[in-house]
Design an enzyme around this catalytic site. Sequence first.
Site, PDB file in Angstrom:
ATOM      1  N   LYS A  27      33.802 -20.959  63.913  1.00 38.93           N
ATOM      2  CA  LYS A  27      34.299 -21.836  64.983  1.00 38.93           C
ATOM      3  C   LYS A  27      35.160 -21.029  65.972  1.00 38.93           C
ATOM      4  CE  LYS A  27      34.140 -25.883  61.974  1.00 38.93           C
ATOM      5  NZ  LYS A  27      34.886 -26.807  61.093  1.00 38.93           N
ATOM      6  N   GLN A  68      40.819 -27.734  59.054  1.00 39.66           N
ATOM      7  CA  GLN A  68      39.616 -27.457  58.269  1.00 39.66           C
ATOM      8  C   GLN A  68      39.653 -28.239  56.957  1.00 39.66           C
ATOM      9  OE1 GLN A  68      36.874 -25.684  59.259  1.00 39.66           O
ATOM     10  NE2 GLN A  68      35.955 -26.393  57.359  1.00 39.66           N
ATOM     11  N   ASP A 125      38.349 -33.156  66.092  1.00 39.40           N
ATOM     12  CA  ASP A 125      37.309 -33.545  65.131  1.00 39.40           C
ATOM     13  C   ASP A 125      36.985 -35.035  65.192  1.00 39.40           C
ATOM     14  OD1 ASP A 125      36.357 -31.236  63.855  1.00 39.40           O
ATOM     15  OD2 ASP A 125      38.203 -31.064  62.688  1.00 39.40           O
TER      16      ASP A 125
END
Length: 285
Positions: A51, A95, A118
Amino acid sequence: MTLDGKAVAAKVLAEVKAGAAAYRERTGAPPTLAVILVGEDPASQLYVRSKKRDAQDVGIGSRDFLFPQGCAQAELHATIQRINADPSMHGVLLQLPLPRGLDEDAAIATIAPAKDADGLHPVSLGNLLAGKPTLVPCTPAGCIEILDHYGIPLEGAEAVVVGRSRLVGKPLAQLLIGRNATVTTCHTRTRDLAAHCRRADILCVAAGRARMVTGDMVRDGVVVIDVGTNRLDTGKLAGDVDFASVSLKARAITPVPGGVGPMTRAMLMRNTLLAAQRQAGLSPS
Ligand code: NAP
Protein backbone atom coordinates in the site's frame (compact mmCIF):
# COMPACT_ATOMS: atom_id res chain seq x y z
CA MET A 1 -14.74 -12.03 -21.12
CA THR A 2 -12.25 -11.67 -18.30
CA LEU A 3 -12.70 -8.47 -16.30
CA ASP A 4 -9.17 -7.15 -15.98
CA GLY A 5 -8.80 -5.71 -12.48
CA LYS A 6 -5.17 -4.83 -13.06
CA ALA A 7 -5.98 -2.67 -16.06
CA VAL A 8 -8.93 -0.92 -14.36
CA ALA A 9 -6.85 -0.35 -11.22
CA ALA A 10 -4.08 1.19 -13.37
CA LYS A 11 -6.65 3.60 -14.84
CA VAL A 12 -7.92 4.55 -11.37
CA LEU A 13 -4.37 5.03 -10.10
CA ALA A 14 -3.51 7.26 -13.08
CA GLU A 15 -6.54 9.44 -12.23
CA VAL A 16 -5.50 9.54 -8.58
CA LYS A 17 -1.96 10.51 -9.59
CA ALA A 18 -3.27 13.45 -11.61
CA GLY A 19 -5.59 14.44 -8.75
CA ALA A 20 -2.78 14.19 -6.18
CA ALA A 21 -0.52 16.40 -8.33
CA ALA A 22 -3.28 19.01 -8.67
CA TYR A 23 -3.90 18.83 -4.91
CA ARG A 24 -0.22 19.35 -4.21
CA GLU A 25 -0.09 22.32 -6.53
CA ARG A 26 -3.06 23.95 -4.80
CA THR A 27 -2.04 23.26 -1.21
CA GLY A 28 1.76 22.94 -1.35
CA ALA A 29 1.78 19.46 0.19
CA PRO A 30 0.71 16.00 -0.97
CA PRO A 31 -2.34 14.10 0.25
CA THR A 32 -0.95 11.97 3.05
CA LEU A 33 -1.90 8.63 4.52
CA ALA A 34 -1.07 7.65 8.11
CA VAL A 35 -0.23 3.95 8.15
CA ILE A 36 -0.72 2.17 11.47
CA LEU A 37 0.69 -1.32 11.88
CA VAL A 38 0.53 -3.24 15.15
CA GLY A 39 2.68 -6.33 15.65
CA GLU A 40 4.82 -8.27 13.22
CA ASP A 41 2.43 -10.44 11.25
CA PRO A 42 4.26 -11.07 7.93
CA ALA A 43 1.07 -10.88 5.83
CA SER A 44 0.12 -7.52 7.38
CA GLN A 45 3.67 -6.24 6.85
CA LEU A 46 3.47 -7.28 3.20
CA TYR A 47 0.09 -5.57 2.69
CA VAL A 48 1.36 -2.39 4.32
CA ARG A 49 4.48 -2.36 2.15
CA SER A 50 2.46 -2.71 -1.03
CA LYS A 51 0.00 0.00 0.00
CA LYS A 52 2.90 2.35 0.77
CA ARG A 53 4.42 1.57 -2.63
CA ASP A 54 1.09 2.37 -4.29
CA ALA A 55 1.00 5.67 -2.40
CA GLN A 56 4.52 6.56 -3.49
CA ASP A 57 3.72 5.70 -7.11
CA VAL A 58 0.76 8.11 -7.25
CA GLY A 59 2.30 10.99 -5.29
CA ILE A 60 0.52 10.33 -2.01
CA GLY A 61 2.69 10.71 1.08
CA SER A 62 2.69 8.15 3.86
CA ARG A 63 3.71 8.32 7.52
CA ASP A 64 4.39 5.19 9.55
CA PHE A 65 3.12 4.44 13.04
CA LEU A 66 4.47 1.09 14.21
CA PHE A 67 3.42 -0.54 17.46
CA PRO A 68 4.75 -3.68 19.15
CA GLN A 69 2.52 -6.74 19.45
CA GLY A 70 1.62 -6.13 23.09
CA CYS A 71 0.85 -2.42 22.88
CA ALA A 72 -1.94 -0.98 24.99
CA GLN A 73 -5.29 -0.01 23.46
CA ALA A 74 -4.95 3.47 25.01
CA GLU A 75 -1.58 3.98 23.35
CA LEU A 76 -3.07 3.12 19.96
CA HIS A 77 -6.03 5.45 20.53
CA ALA A 78 -3.75 8.29 21.61
CA THR A 79 -1.84 8.02 18.32
CA ILE A 80 -5.05 7.89 16.26
CA GLN A 81 -6.26 11.01 18.06
CA ARG A 82 -2.96 12.76 17.31
CA ILE A 83 -3.36 11.89 13.63
CA ASN A 84 -6.99 13.05 13.71
CA ALA A 85 -5.87 16.46 14.97
CA ASP A 86 -2.93 16.82 12.55
CA PRO A 87 -3.98 18.66 9.35
CA SER A 88 -0.94 17.33 7.46
CA MET A 89 -2.40 13.77 7.46
CA HIS A 90 -5.62 13.18 5.57
CA GLY A 91 -6.31 9.46 5.73
CA VAL A 92 -5.76 6.71 8.28
CA LEU A 93 -4.98 3.15 7.33
CA LEU A 94 -5.28 0.89 10.36
CA GLN A 95 -3.97 -2.45 9.12
CA LEU A 96 -6.32 -5.25 10.19
CA PRO A 97 -6.56 -7.68 11.80
CA LEU A 98 -5.13 -6.24 15.01
CA PRO A 99 -3.30 -8.73 17.24
CA ARG A 100 -5.45 -10.59 19.74
CA GLY A 101 -6.23 -8.61 22.87
CA LEU A 102 -6.88 -5.35 21.02
CA ASP A 103 -10.41 -4.14 20.32
CA GLU A 104 -10.66 -3.47 16.57
CA ASP A 105 -14.08 -1.85 16.73
CA ALA A 106 -12.97 0.59 19.41
CA ALA A 107 -9.84 1.50 17.44
CA ILE A 108 -11.79 2.02 14.20
CA ALA A 109 -14.34 4.17 16.05
CA THR A 110 -11.49 6.43 17.24
CA ILE A 111 -10.56 7.41 13.66
CA ALA A 112 -12.06 10.75 12.58
CA PRO A 113 -14.73 9.86 9.99
CA ALA A 114 -13.28 12.48 7.61
CA LYS A 115 -9.98 10.53 7.61
CA ASP A 116 -11.50 7.05 7.46
CA ALA A 117 -9.70 5.89 4.30
CA ASP A 118 -10.88 2.29 4.74
CA GLY A 119 -14.52 3.37 5.11
CA LEU A 120 -15.14 1.11 8.10
CA HIS A 121 -16.03 3.71 10.74
CA PRO A 122 -19.65 3.44 11.93
CA VAL A 123 -20.31 6.95 10.58
CA SER A 124 -19.02 5.96 7.13
CA LEU A 125 -21.10 2.78 7.13
CA GLY A 126 -24.14 4.72 8.40
CA ASN A 127 -23.75 7.25 5.59
CA LEU A 128 -23.56 4.40 3.11
CA LEU A 129 -26.80 2.97 4.51
CA ALA A 130 -28.40 6.41 4.32
CA GLY A 131 -27.27 6.83 0.71
CA LYS A 132 -25.15 9.89 1.55
CA PRO A 133 -21.71 10.64 0.08
CA THR A 134 -19.04 8.98 2.19
CA LEU A 135 -15.74 7.12 2.12
CA VAL A 136 -16.79 3.66 0.94
CA PRO A 137 -14.96 0.47 2.00
CA CYS A 138 -12.28 -0.20 -0.61
CA THR A 139 -13.11 -3.75 -1.74
CA PRO A 140 -16.83 -3.19 -2.41
CA ALA A 141 -16.03 0.16 -4.04
CA GLY A 142 -13.56 -1.67 -6.29
CA CYS A 143 -16.19 -4.24 -7.27
CA ILE A 144 -18.59 -1.51 -8.40
CA GLU A 145 -15.81 0.35 -10.21
CA ILE A 146 -14.90 -2.69 -12.27
CA LEU A 147 -18.57 -3.34 -13.17
CA ASP A 148 -18.96 0.31 -14.18
CA HIS A 149 -15.76 0.31 -16.20
CA TYR A 150 -17.06 -2.53 -18.36
CA GLY A 151 -20.48 -0.90 -18.70
CA ILE A 152 -22.37 -3.69 -16.94
CA PRO A 153 -25.85 -2.39 -16.16
CA LEU A 154 -26.83 -2.63 -12.49
CA GLU A 155 -30.27 -1.05 -12.55
CA GLY A 156 -32.95 -3.69 -12.27
CA ALA A 157 -30.39 -6.51 -12.30
CA GLU A 158 -30.75 -9.54 -10.04
CA ALA A 159 -27.62 -9.26 -7.90
CA VAL A 160 -26.64 -12.01 -5.50
CA VAL A 161 -23.93 -11.39 -2.90
CA VAL A 162 -22.48 -14.42 -1.13
CA GLY A 163 -21.08 -13.23 2.23
CA ARG A 164 -22.30 -10.65 4.71
CA SER A 165 -19.13 -9.35 6.37
CA ARG A 166 -18.81 -5.73 7.41
CA LEU A 167 -15.71 -5.49 5.21
CA VAL A 168 -17.18 -6.77 1.95
CA GLY A 169 -20.60 -8.45 1.72
CA LYS A 170 -22.82 -5.95 3.56
CA PRO A 171 -21.39 -2.75 2.07
CA LEU A 172 -21.34 -4.33 -1.39
CA ALA A 173 -25.02 -5.26 -1.09
CA GLN A 174 -25.74 -1.69 0.01
CA LEU A 175 -23.88 -0.19 -2.95
CA LEU A 176 -25.78 -2.46 -5.33
CA ILE A 177 -29.11 -1.41 -3.78
CA GLY A 178 -28.00 2.20 -4.20
CA ARG A 179 -27.56 1.47 -7.90
CA ASN A 180 -31.08 0.02 -8.14
CA ALA A 181 -30.14 -3.65 -8.39
CA THR A 182 -32.42 -6.18 -6.71
CA VAL A 183 -30.13 -7.72 -4.12
CA THR A 184 -30.09 -11.06 -2.32
CA THR A 185 -27.48 -11.64 0.38
CA CYS A 186 -26.45 -15.23 1.14
CA HIS A 187 -24.48 -16.60 4.09
CA THR A 188 -23.81 -19.85 5.93
CA ARG A 189 -27.46 -20.21 7.03
CA THR A 190 -28.84 -19.73 3.52
CA ARG A 191 -30.95 -22.67 2.37
CA ASP A 192 -30.05 -23.80 -1.15
CA LEU A 193 -27.26 -21.42 -2.02
CA ALA A 194 -27.08 -22.84 -5.55
CA ALA A 195 -30.70 -21.89 -6.28
CA HIS A 196 -29.99 -18.27 -5.32
CA CYS A 197 -26.77 -18.16 -7.34
CA ARG A 198 -28.58 -19.54 -10.40
CA ARG A 199 -30.99 -16.58 -10.36
CA ALA A 200 -28.18 -14.02 -10.48
CA ASP A 201 -27.45 -11.69 -13.37
CA ILE A 202 -24.57 -10.41 -11.25
CA LEU A 203 -22.99 -12.78 -8.75
CA CYS A 204 -20.51 -11.41 -6.22
CA VAL A 205 -18.80 -13.97 -4.01
CA ALA A 206 -16.98 -13.00 -0.82
CA ALA A 207 -17.11 -16.10 1.36
CA GLY A 208 -13.48 -17.11 1.78
CA ARG A 209 -14.07 -20.70 0.58
CA ALA A 210 -11.84 -21.75 -2.31
CA ARG A 211 -13.76 -22.54 -5.53
CA MET A 212 -17.08 -23.06 -3.73
CA VAL A 213 -19.16 -21.66 -6.61
CA THR A 214 -19.06 -24.10 -9.51
CA GLY A 215 -20.38 -24.04 -13.07
CA ASP A 216 -23.57 -25.92 -12.22
CA MET A 217 -24.51 -23.14 -9.75
CA VAL A 218 -24.69 -20.28 -12.29
CA ARG A 219 -26.77 -19.47 -15.32
CA ASP A 220 -25.55 -18.72 -18.83
CA GLY A 221 -24.60 -15.09 -19.27
CA VAL A 222 -23.96 -14.32 -15.59
CA VAL A 223 -21.44 -11.62 -14.60
CA VAL A 224 -19.22 -12.84 -11.76
CA ILE A 225 -17.16 -10.81 -9.31
CA ASP A 226 -14.91 -13.11 -7.30
CA VAL A 227 -13.66 -11.39 -4.16
CA GLY A 228 -12.17 -14.49 -2.53
CA THR A 229 -8.46 -14.84 -1.98
CA ASN A 230 -7.67 -18.29 -0.65
CA ARG A 231 -4.15 -19.67 -0.33
CA LEU A 232 -4.17 -23.31 -1.44
CA ASP A 233 -1.85 -25.98 0.01
CA THR A 234 0.15 -25.69 -3.20
CA GLY A 235 0.83 -22.05 -2.36
CA LYS A 236 -1.32 -20.89 -5.30
CA LEU A 237 -4.03 -18.27 -4.84
CA ALA A 238 -7.62 -19.30 -5.63
CA GLY A 239 -10.86 -17.38 -5.66
CA ASP A 240 -14.19 -18.43 -4.18
CA VAL A 241 -15.32 -19.25 -7.72
CA ASP A 242 -14.19 -22.22 -9.78
CA PHE A 243 -12.95 -20.19 -12.72
CA ALA A 244 -12.57 -23.18 -15.06
CA SER A 245 -16.23 -24.26 -14.94
CA VAL A 246 -17.91 -20.90 -14.27
CA SER A 247 -16.07 -19.01 -17.02
CA LEU A 248 -17.60 -21.40 -19.59
CA LYS A 249 -21.04 -19.96 -18.76
CA ALA A 250 -20.23 -16.43 -17.60
CA ARG A 251 -20.53 -13.41 -19.86
CA ALA A 252 -17.83 -11.75 -17.77
CA ILE A 253 -15.78 -12.81 -14.76
CA THR A 254 -12.94 -11.46 -12.63
CA PRO A 255 -9.88 -13.70 -12.25
CA VAL A 256 -7.97 -14.38 -9.03
CA PRO A 257 -5.37 -13.02 -8.89
CA GLY A 258 -5.74 -9.93 -11.08
CA GLY A 259 -9.39 -9.10 -10.40
CA VAL A 260 -10.70 -7.50 -7.22
CA GLY A 261 -7.32 -7.46 -5.38
CA PRO A 262 -5.71 -4.66 -7.41
CA MET A 263 -9.00 -2.72 -7.32
CA THR A 264 -9.02 -2.76 -3.52
CA ARG A 265 -5.55 -1.22 -3.40
CA ALA A 266 -6.45 1.42 -5.98
CA MET A 267 -9.60 2.42 -4.10
CA LEU A 268 -7.58 3.05 -0.93
CA MET A 269 -5.54 5.58 -2.87
CA ARG A 270 -8.69 7.16 -4.28
CA ASN A 271 -10.24 7.39 -0.80
CA THR A 272 -7.09 9.06 0.55
CA LEU A 273 -7.17 11.65 -2.23
CA LEU A 274 -10.91 12.21 -1.73
CA ALA A 275 -10.43 12.67 2.01
CA ALA A 276 -7.64 15.21 1.42
CA GLN A 277 -9.69 17.13 -1.15
CA ARG A 278 -12.69 17.31 1.16
CA GLN A 279 -10.57 18.45 4.11
CA ALA A 280 -9.09 21.22 1.96
CA GLY A 281 -12.54 22.24 0.72
CA LEU A 282 -11.61 21.27 -2.84
CA SER A 283 -14.16 19.51 -4.98
CA PRO A 284 -12.91 16.20 -6.38
CA SER A 285 -11.61 16.39 -9.94
P1 NAP B 1 -15.50 -13.16 6.39
O1 NAP B 1 -15.53 -12.02 7.34
O2 NAP B 1 -14.96 -14.47 6.84
O3 NAP B 1 -16.98 -13.38 5.85
C1 NAP B 1 -17.31 -14.45 5.03
C2 NAP B 1 -18.78 -14.42 4.74
O4 NAP B 1 -19.08 -15.48 3.85
C3 NAP B 1 -19.66 -14.61 5.98
O5 NAP B 1 -20.75 -13.73 5.92
C4 NAP B 1 -20.10 -16.06 5.89
O6 NAP B 1 -21.39 -16.30 6.40
C5 NAP B 1 -20.11 -16.28 4.38
N1 NAP B 1 -19.84 -17.68 4.05
C6 NAP B 1 -18.77 -18.41 4.39
N2 NAP B 1 -18.88 -19.67 3.91
C7 NAP B 1 -20.04 -19.72 3.25
C8 NAP B 1 -20.73 -20.75 2.55
N3 NAP B 1 -20.22 -21.98 2.45
N4 NAP B 1 -21.93 -20.45 2.00
C9 NAP B 1 -22.45 -19.22 2.10
N5 NAP B 1 -21.85 -18.20 2.74
C10 NAP B 1 -20.66 -18.45 3.31
O7 NAP B 1 -14.66 -12.80 5.08
P2 NAP B 1 -14.47 -11.38 4.31
O8 NAP B 1 -13.54 -10.51 5.08
O9 NAP B 1 -15.78 -10.85 3.87
O10 NAP B 1 -13.68 -11.92 3.03
C11 NAP B 1 -14.24 -12.85 2.14
C12 NAP B 1 -13.20 -13.30 1.15
O11 NAP B 1 -12.75 -12.19 0.39
C13 NAP B 1 -11.93 -13.89 1.78
O12 NAP B 1 -11.41 -14.88 0.90
C14 NAP B 1 -10.98 -12.73 1.82
O13 NAP B 1 -9.63 -13.13 1.78
C15 NAP B 1 -11.35 -12.04 0.53
N6 NAP B 1 -11.05 -10.61 0.50
C16 NAP B 1 -10.40 -10.17 -0.60
C17 NAP B 1 -10.13 -8.84 -0.73
C18 NAP B 1 -9.46 -8.36 -1.97
O14 NAP B 1 -8.98 -7.26 -2.00
N7 NAP B 1 -9.43 -9.18 -3.02
C19 NAP B 1 -10.48 -7.94 0.27
C20 NAP B 1 -11.17 -8.42 1.39
C21 NAP B 1 -11.46 -9.76 1.49
P3 NAP B 1 -21.78 -16.09 7.97
O15 NAP B 1 -21.95 -14.63 8.14
O16 NAP B 1 -23.04 -16.85 8.12
O17 NAP B 1 -20.61 -16.66 8.74
